[in-house]
Scaffold this active site. Sequence first.
Site, PDB file in Angstrom:
ATOM      1  N   GLU A   1       4.488  -5.219   7.453  1.00 19.25           N
ATOM      2  CA  GLU A   1       3.575  -4.104   7.848  1.00 19.25           C
ATOM      3  C   GLU A   1       4.236  -3.908   9.619  1.00 19.25           C
ATOM      4  O   GLU A   1       4.117  -2.702   9.818  1.00 19.25           O
ATOM      5  CB  GLU A   1       2.196  -4.414   8.062  1.00 19.25           C
ATOM      6  CG  GLU A   1       1.662  -4.393   6.635  1.00 19.25           C
ATOM      7  CD  GLU A   1       1.597  -5.461   5.957  1.00 19.25           C
ATOM      8  OE1 GLU A   1       2.197  -6.473   6.137  1.00 19.25           O
ATOM      9  OE2 GLU A   1       0.804  -5.414   4.516  1.00 19.25           O
TER      10      GLU A   1
ATOM     11  N   GLU B   1      -0.680  -9.435  -0.644  1.00 22.26           N
ATOM     12  CA  GLU B   1      -1.915  -9.713  -0.719  1.00 22.26           C
ATOM     13  C   GLU B   1      -2.694  -9.831  -1.870  1.00 22.26           C
ATOM     14  O   GLU B   1      -3.690 -10.319  -1.752  1.00 22.26           O
ATOM     15  CB  GLU B   1      -2.355  -8.703   0.306  1.00 22.26           C
ATOM     16  CG  GLU B   1      -2.110  -8.743   1.799  1.00 22.26           C
ATOM     17  CD  GLU B   1      -2.645  -7.576   2.819  1.00 22.26           C
ATOM     18  OE1 GLU B   1      -2.086  -6.559   2.352  1.00 22.26           O
ATOM     19  OE2 GLU B   1      -3.056  -7.800   3.659  1.00 22.26           O
TER      20      GLU B   1
ATOM     21  N   ALA C   1       0.989  -1.198  -0.087  1.00 26.56           N
ATOM     22  CA  ALA C   1      -0.183  -0.019  -0.025  1.00 26.56           C
ATOM     23  C   ALA C   1       0.859   1.224   0.040  1.00 26.56           C
ATOM     24  O   ALA C   1       1.852   1.164   0.618  1.00 26.56           O
ATOM     25  CB  ALA C   1      -0.814   0.016   1.234  1.00 26.56           C
TER      26      ALA C   1
ATOM     27  N   GLY D   1       0.471  -5.108   0.813  1.00 26.09           N
ATOM     28  CA  GLY D   1      -0.845  -5.169  -0.134  1.00 26.09           C
ATOM     29  C   GLY D   1      -0.270  -5.723  -1.525  1.00 26.09           C
ATOM     30  O   GLY D   1      -1.280  -6.471  -2.102  1.00 26.09           O
TER      31      GLY D   1
HETATM   32  N1  COA Z   1       4.560   3.322  -0.510  1.00 27.45           N
HETATM   33  C1  COA Z   1       4.895   4.327  -0.703  1.00 27.45           C
HETATM   34  N2  COA Z   1       6.027   4.502  -1.428  1.00 27.45           N
HETATM   35  C2  COA Z   1       7.020   3.249  -1.637  1.00 27.45           C
HETATM   36  C3  COA Z   1       6.658   2.250  -1.230  1.00 27.45           C
HETATM   37  C4  COA Z   1       5.270   2.117  -0.564  1.00 27.45           C
HETATM   38  N3  COA Z   1       4.753   0.724   0.170  1.00 27.45           N
HETATM   39  N4  COA Z   1       7.388   1.079  -1.540  1.00 27.45           N
HETATM   40  C5  COA Z   1       8.488   1.831  -2.135  1.00 27.45           C
HETATM   41  N5  COA Z   1       8.118   3.087  -2.312  1.00 27.45           N
HETATM   42  C6  COA Z   1       8.919   4.289  -2.931  1.00 27.45           C
HETATM   43  C7  COA Z   1       9.985   4.785  -2.134  1.00 27.45           C
HETATM   44  O1  COA Z   1       9.651   5.724  -1.118  1.00 27.45           O
HETATM   45  C8  COA Z   1      10.901   5.535  -3.333  1.00 27.45           C
HETATM   46  O2  COA Z   1      10.357   6.658  -3.584  1.00 27.45           O
HETATM   47  P1  COA Z   1      11.441   7.828  -3.782  1.00 27.45           P
HETATM   48  O3  COA Z   1      12.192   7.463  -4.950  1.00 27.45           O
HETATM   49  O4  COA Z   1      10.488   8.964  -4.111  1.00 27.45           O
HETATM   50  O5  COA Z   1      12.023   7.884  -2.339  1.00 27.45           O
HETATM   51  C9  COA Z   1      10.682   4.212  -4.386  1.00 27.45           C
HETATM   52  O6  COA Z   1       9.275   3.924  -4.225  1.00 27.45           O
HETATM   53  C10 COA Z   1      11.761   3.133  -4.545  1.00 27.45           C
HETATM   54  O7  COA Z   1      11.876   2.717  -3.321  1.00 27.45           O
HETATM   55  P2  COA Z   1      13.111   2.442  -2.605  1.00 27.45           P
HETATM   56  O8  COA Z   1      12.784   2.036  -1.086  1.00 27.45           O
HETATM   57  O9  COA Z   1      14.037   3.607  -2.806  1.00 27.45           O
HETATM   58  O10 COA Z   1      13.803   1.257  -3.168  1.00 27.45           O
HETATM   59  P3  COA Z   1      14.752  -0.148  -2.416  1.00 27.45           P
HETATM   60  O11 COA Z   1      15.319  -0.913  -3.563  1.00 27.45           O
HETATM   61  O12 COA Z   1      15.887   0.771  -1.727  1.00 27.45           O
HETATM   62  O13 COA Z   1      13.895  -0.781  -1.497  1.00 27.45           O
HETATM   63  C11 COA Z   1      11.883  -2.034  -0.891  1.00 27.45           C
HETATM   64  C12 COA Z   1      12.832  -1.401  -2.054  1.00 27.45           C
HETATM   65  C13 COA Z   1      10.644  -2.702  -1.253  1.00 27.45           C
HETATM   66  C14 COA Z   1      12.866  -2.963   0.325  1.00 27.45           C
HETATM   67  C15 COA Z   1      11.478  -0.618  -0.086  1.00 27.45           C
HETATM   68  O14 COA Z   1      10.899   0.197  -0.989  1.00 27.45           O
HETATM   69  C16 COA Z   1      10.286  -1.090   1.008  1.00 27.45           C
HETATM   70  O15 COA Z   1      10.560  -1.483   2.023  1.00 27.45           O
HETATM   71  N6  COA Z   1       9.130  -0.447   0.604  1.00 27.45           N
HETATM   72  C17 COA Z   1       7.994  -0.401   1.607  1.00 27.45           C
HETATM   73  C18 COA Z   1       7.542  -1.929   1.715  1.00 27.45           C
HETATM   74  C19 COA Z   1       6.443  -2.160   2.769  1.00 27.45           C
HETATM   75  O16 COA Z   1       6.625  -1.767   3.941  1.00 27.45           O
HETATM   76  N7  COA Z   1       5.245  -2.287   2.529  1.00 27.45           N
HETATM   77  C20 COA Z   1       4.135  -2.592   3.124  1.00 27.45           C
HETATM   78  C21 COA Z   1       3.119  -1.174   3.348  1.00 27.45           C
HETATM   79  S1  COA Z   1       1.715  -1.531   4.169  1.00 27.45           S
END
Ligand code: COA
Length: 262
Positions: A133, A113, A65, A110
Amino acid sequence: MFQTILTDLNDGIFTITINRPDKLNALNKDVFNELDAAMEEVYTNTAIQSVLITGAGPKAFVAGADISEFAGITKEAAMALAQRGQNVYFKIENCKKPVMAAVNGFALGGGCELAMACHFRFCSDNARFGQPEVNLGLIPGYGGTQRLTQLVGKGRSMEYQMTGRLIDAKEAWQAGLVNQVCTAEELITKAKETLLLIQAKAPIAVGKIIECVNVATISAYTNGKSGYDKEVESFGDCFITEDMLEGTTAFMEKRKPVFKGK
Ligand code: COA
């Protein structure tokens, strides 16, 4: 027609591609509205025989999400968000045409999911699954507590959700989360081959299989509430904790959260 998803109908297969690659295809309100509308199209358009859901770009299926939409929302708004997500995913799960996920990278929160709401999943060998989460002071809100448990069993479901750790393609296959692991290059071709195989079967029988299997996996009711209802309430409860504010703020500020149990 759509801004956040791409759709394509070929050989009876309706491909829905979540298309926000710069945000790792994170699900914001617009994506949910468009996914909902795309599924409406699946229900009504007789030319559509099956559905394939995937993510744009080489890195992510869906990274969850959109966390930026969580800032400052009330418990009630959070519950409405979870209910909305669950309802769109029920529409996928209860579709009488086969819906398959081709997981081409991160399938987190999400996104995991969404993949689990599909009838079954193939993934690329660089795929990573998880329900992270808990790192945000939250729990899954779009059916993950229920469907992950159905797919991988109670022990693995508990561990995956409580640690929030990422699960690679091999482990996901061993755990029963995905049916087949392919190279990234062959993923869509292999997925479509399987959908074409199903499309050659009797559609009414296929629809009945979906209905019957779904009955077998309806989550238990306690005091008139299903596991999905309990999830919506619990998701909302997390939104009034200091830890949730800390977890989501830390993510946006790209730092580690410090949780206090409050
Ligand atoms: N919501 C909003 N933005 C997200 C996102 C999310 N769930 N997942 C990634 N993004 C965005 C990042 O903020 C970043 O944006 P920016 O370039 O404007 O800063 C962009 O997507 C790229 O992500 P980044 O974190 O820089 O890539 P990474 O390769 O370093 O890491 C992940 C990849 C997937 C490990 C990391 O993005 C992450 O942990 N995401 C969240 C996962 C999460 O908690 N999901 C559950 C949400 S309820």
